[in-house]
Scaffold this active site. Structure first.
Site, mmCIF file in Angstrom:
data_model
loop_
_atom_site.group_PDB
_atom_site.id
_atom_site.type_symbol
_atom_site.label_atom_id
_atom_site.label_comp_id
_atom_site.label_asym_id
_atom_site.label_seq_id
_atom_site.Cartn_x
_atom_site.Cartn_y
_atom_site.Cartn_z
ATOM 1 N N SER A 1 0.852 -1.179 0.000
ATOM 2 C CA SER A 1 0.000 0.000 0.000
ATOM 3 C C SER A 1 0.887 1.227 0.000
ATOM 4 O O SER A 1 2.058 1.166 0.401
ATOM 5 C CB SER A 1 -0.890 0.014 1.253
ATOM 6 O OG SER A 1 -1.500 1.274 1.435
ATOM 7 N N TYR B 1 -1.924 -1.709 9.842
ATOM 8 C CA TYR B 1 -2.051 -1.899 8.400
ATOM 9 C C TYR B 1 -0.769 -1.446 7.695
ATOM 10 O O TYR B 1 -0.194 -2.174 6.885
ATOM 11 C CB TYR B 1 -3.254 -1.113 7.880
ATOM 12 C CG TYR B 1 -3.442 -1.203 6.383
ATOM 13 C CD1 TYR B 1 -4.112 -2.269 5.809
ATOM 14 C CD2 TYR B 1 -2.948 -0.210 5.534
ATOM 15 C CE1 TYR B 1 -4.293 -2.359 4.437
ATOM 16 C CE2 TYR B 1 -3.119 -0.290 4.162
ATOM 17 C CZ TYR B 1 -3.790 -1.364 3.619
ATOM 18 O OH TYR B 1 -3.952 -1.438 2.253
ATOM 19 N N LYS C 1 2.062 -3.693 5.657
ATOM 20 C CA LYS C 1 2.353 -3.462 4.248
ATOM 21 C C LYS C 1 3.821 -3.100 4.018
ATOM 22 O O LYS C 1 4.399 -3.450 2.979
ATOM 23 C CB LYS C 1 1.433 -2.367 3.704
ATOM 24 C CG LYS C 1 -0.035 -2.773 3.656
ATOM 25 C CD LYS C 1 -0.238 -4.106 2.932
ATOM 26 C CE LYS C 1 -1.681 -4.471 2.747
ATOM 27 N NZ LYS C 1 -1.856 -5.790 2.071
#
Length: 259
Positions: free
Chosen positions: A143, A166, A170
């Site tokens: 991401s 998150y 990533k």
């Protein structure tokens, strides 16, 4: 030139294939003549195939990628029955959506299991099978938030900033791909990463139009991404046009990380 980009007759597994981005990829690969395993939780893959009327070259599979024993059994059986895939794409993620101050260490660990450990487990299994036959392409999903921190002014209450677990997961995916790319380089197994920028799903677009406006204002191209733009990038990385590309992260973000 057409042969460079052709995927006709190849086999590709897409984990997270019934999702917003995964669905676009599965559809594109199907149109390109690929035998696709559309893998997702519960009956999501089957429902997606029915809803979109995809052909017999797309096979739905129910699998929880965080269940490591189930994953091991699935990979072993599928390869034994139908052979090693030419390509493997993992579009899964794990997140709590909690605010930084509210996230517990237990929740952080659980997210890391889904976002890092589970990705490592299935990627290693598939990669080892590819290495045994000296051919294959793995594409993992990071991401823009694996490269940069969330831009604070984009997120306003009641929304939380994109959660820390998150982004941490990533960022780990990007290094995982580099490691595996080098580890299997001599066996001609490539491992690359796509890093999507702002690709909010339809529910977010519908429920938070003001948020979408703030996102678009932050993007140099002044728009959010469309799922086909991820699908096209992944298809390129799976094709022979990318046979000398490995260990790389291709950022598909409309220029967001150029600022």
């Amino acid at each position: 030139m057409n042969e460079l980009f052709s995927l006709n007759g190849r086999s590709v597994w897409v984990l997270g294939g019934a999702g917003y981005l995964g669905g676009a990829l599965v559809t594109l690969l199907s149109e390109m003549g690929v035998r696709v395993l559309c893998i997702d939780l519960a009956d999501r893959a089957k429902a997606f195939l029915v809803a979109h009327g995809l052909g017999e070259n797309v096979v739905p599979v129910s699998l929880d990628a965080t269940d490591l024993d189930a994953v091991s059994s699935f990979v072993t059986k599928e390869i034994m029955d139908n052979g090693c895939p030419d390509g493997f794409v993992n579009l899964t993620f794990a997140s709590t959506s909690k605010a930084f101050e509210e996230l517990t260490t237990g929740e952080f660990d659980e997210a890391n299991h889904g976002g890092i450990t589970a990705v490592f487990h299935i990627s290693r299994l598939v990669g080892q099978a590819m290495a045994a036959r000296s051919q294959g392409s793995i594409v993992l999903c990071a991401s823009m938030y694996g490269l940069v921190a969330p831009y604070p002014s984009v997120y306003k209450k009641p929304m939380n900033k994109n959660p820390i677990e998150y982004g941490v997961g990533k960022a780990a995916i990007r290094h995982m791909a580099k490691y595996m790319a080098v580890h299997w380089a001599e066996q001609q197994v490539r491992c690359n990463v796509i890093a999507p920028g702002p690709f909010p799903n339809p529910a977010v677009q519908s429920q938070h139009p003001d948020f979408i406006e703030r996102l678009e204002a932050r993007v140099p191209m002044k728009r959010i991404g469309q799922p086909r733009e991820i699908a096209g990038t992944v298809a390129f990385l799976l094709s022979d046009a990318a046979t000398y590309i490995t260990g790389q992260t291709i950022v598909v973000d409309g220029g967001w990380t150029c600022w």
